[in-house]
Scaffold this active site. Structure first.
Site, PDB file in Angstrom:
ATOM      1  NE  ARG A  23      -3.813  -2.181   2.353  1.00 58.59           N
ATOM      2  CZ  ARG A  23      -4.631  -2.483   3.348  1.00 58.59           C
ATOM      3  NH1 ARG A  23      -4.679  -1.732   4.426  1.00 58.59           N
ATOM      4  NH2 ARG A  23      -5.424  -3.541   3.254  1.00 58.59           N
TER       5      ARG A  23
ATOM      6  NE  ARG B 292      -0.861   4.792   9.165  1.00 56.41           N
ATOM      7  CZ  ARG B 292      -2.168   4.537   9.220  1.00 56.41           C
ATOM      8  NH1 ARG B 292      -2.785   4.080   8.135  1.00 56.41           N
ATOM      9  NH2 ARG B 292      -2.868   4.735  10.323  1.00 56.41           N
TER      10      ARG B 292
ATOM     11  CD  GLU C 110      -8.065  -1.309  11.197  1.00 64.11           C
ATOM     12  OE1 GLU C 110      -8.093  -2.079  10.223  1.00 64.11           O
ATOM     13  OE2 GLU C 110      -8.096  -0.065  11.100  1.00 64.11           O
TER      14      GLU C 110
ATOM     15  CB  SER D 204     -11.335  -4.177   9.091  1.00 60.64           C
ATOM     16  OG  SER D 204     -11.061  -2.987   9.784  1.00 60.64           O
TER      17      SER D 204
ATOM     18  NE  ARG E 268      -1.578  -1.621  11.718  1.00 57.88           N
ATOM     19  CZ  ARG E 268      -2.358  -0.557  11.722  1.00 57.88           C
ATOM     20  NH1 ARG E 268      -3.468  -0.568  12.457  1.00 57.88           N
ATOM     21  NH2 ARG E 268      -2.066   0.519  11.021  1.00 57.88           N
TER      22      ARG E 268
END
Length: 429
Positions: free
Chosen positions: A262, A277, A349, A352, A390
């Site tokens: 990403r 990130r 987070e 999801s 993460r």
């Protein structure tokens, strides 16, 4: 992708649903294009009928020797042929414009999704585990003494720039163990089928799972047109693109461990320290393909699959349901799992899980045939099970000790040759 017929039948409901996302009405523009497109199609069909009649009459005029009528009709046929071609081209242009517009409009929220503007309006569903009481001040993952030798940001920056990391030694072994543990749990305990898929895909795959056209800048594209996947949701979901499945094949439940890429185009200045990130990361993804009647129950099931990983690792977390203003583009309803990070003293987070209804299926033309019925669109779901990097951060921060060592979860010990901790010097012990 939205059903144009549903918008025609109830434009007010469509706009009201978009309003729950904080978006303005879209039906006037959509229906304006649709009406113009349909008018062009009708005009083309009428002109084609006129052309066909004139073509028949040409022969009759010639047979009876009426040269003037013959020439008039022949000119009419030529004019109508040109008119049909023009109208069909205009209808095709408007059809493409309508499709392009529909591709930019997000999914409509499920009735169960709470209405809200942003993350402050998300609703907590439950918590599991109690954050540990430290007798020292916990630090973030990259400042733990035993982790520093195995987490090299300087070399990664030399190789690739910011938002990359080189992992080595004990740290990469724990990272690899986490991924294997997640896969084994999903396969053995949760009944998911493991897949291994490409990380380079065509435009169609990115459109199918709504990464394109809206999120092009968030992804990487090669010079020959392939896209690097931002998640294996793209490949797993698209395995049924263009198919008509038998109802007995559903549900299809898949998992894959892949590299993900990403650009993080919209995250300038966010989480710049550490590996929270990154441009390149690994994730164990879950995807389900279901019937419409079972998709909401499957959403709850997939949520439990993700929660089970965190519980087996002994990581405190909370589960929230996202409000309409914070949901992803393709989601009808989303559960986020947020893991406790003592170094940041907050929940972050880590997964999801979203149900998309038939939104992606319409883009992919993925259908199933109910027993004795006509083909219908499947429902698709996706979720992280989990983001490996993460999860590594959470394991390191929650297991850190005052001397700089890290106690590792018991669930990982068999994957580490019986080793139970990262010593303060960075070795597995």
């Amino acid at each position: 992708m939205h059903d144009i017929r549903a918008i025609r039948e109830n434009p007010a409901a469509f706009d009201a649903a978009l309003g729950r996302r904080g978006l303005p009405p879209a039906s006037p523009e959509i229906l304006g294009l649709d009406e113009s497109r349909r008018a062009k199609i009708l005009a083309a069909e009428t002109a084609q009928a006129d052309q066909n009649r004139a073509s028949k009459d040409v022969g009759a005029a010639k047979a009876r020797g009426d040269d003037a009528e013959f020439e008039r009709l022949r000119a009419l046929v030529s004019d109508k042929k040109a008119e049909v071609a023009r109208l069909q081209a205009e209808a095709a242009e408007q059809d493409e414009a309508l499709r392009a517009l529909l591709l930019t409009i997000p999914n409509l929220p499920h009735a169960d999704a709470p209405t809200g503007r942003d993350e402050d309006d998300n609703v907590e569903l439950r918590r599991w585990g109690t954050p540990r009481n430290f007798d020292f001040t916990p630090v973030e993952h990259f400042d733990i003494a035993g982790v520093k030798p195995g987490m090299d940001f300087e070399t990664a920056a030399k190789l690739s720039g910011a938002r990359f990391v080189v992992l080595k030694g004990a740290v990469i072994r724990v990272h690899r163990a986490l991924a294997q543990f997640m896969l084994d749990t999903h396969i053995t305990d949760h009944g998911l089928t493991e897949m291994w898929t490409p990380v380079l895909v065509k435009d169609e795959a990115m459109y199918g799972t709504n990464q394109l056209p809206k999120f092009a800048e968030d992804s990487y594209q090669t010079t020959n047109g392939w896209w690097l996947i931002p998640t294996s949701e793209v490949t797993l979901t698209n395995t049924v693109a263009g198919d008509i499945l038998d109802e007995t094949q559903l549900p299809i439940r898949m998992t894959a461990h892949t590299q993900c890429f990403r650009s993080e185009a919209g995250s300038a200045g966010k989480d710049t320290s550490g590996m929270l990130r990154q441009h390149q990361f690994e994730k164990v993804e879950m995807v389900s393909i279901t019937t419409p009647e079972t998709s909401m129950a499957e959403h709850e099931r997939m949520t439990r699959c993700a929660e089970a990983i965190l519980e087996k690792l002994g990581l405190p977390y909370r589960t929230i349901v996202l409000c309409t203003g914070d949901m992803g583009f393709g989601a009808q309803k989303t559960h986020d799992m947020e893991v406790w990070l003592p170094g940041q003293n907050r929940y972050r987070e880590i997964s999801s899980v979203s149900v998309c209804g038939d939104f992606q299926a319409r883009r992919m033309n993925a259908r199933y045939r109910p027993a004795g019925g006509k083909p219908e669109f499947v429902h698709t779901l996706n979720g992280s099970g989990l983001a490996v990097g993460r999860c590594l951060i959470a394991v390191l921060e929650n297991g850190q000790q005052a001397d700089g060592s890290v106690d590792l979860p018991a669930a990982l010990h068999p994957y580490l040759g019986g080793k139970t901790r990262i010593a303060a010097d960075g070795s597995l012990a």
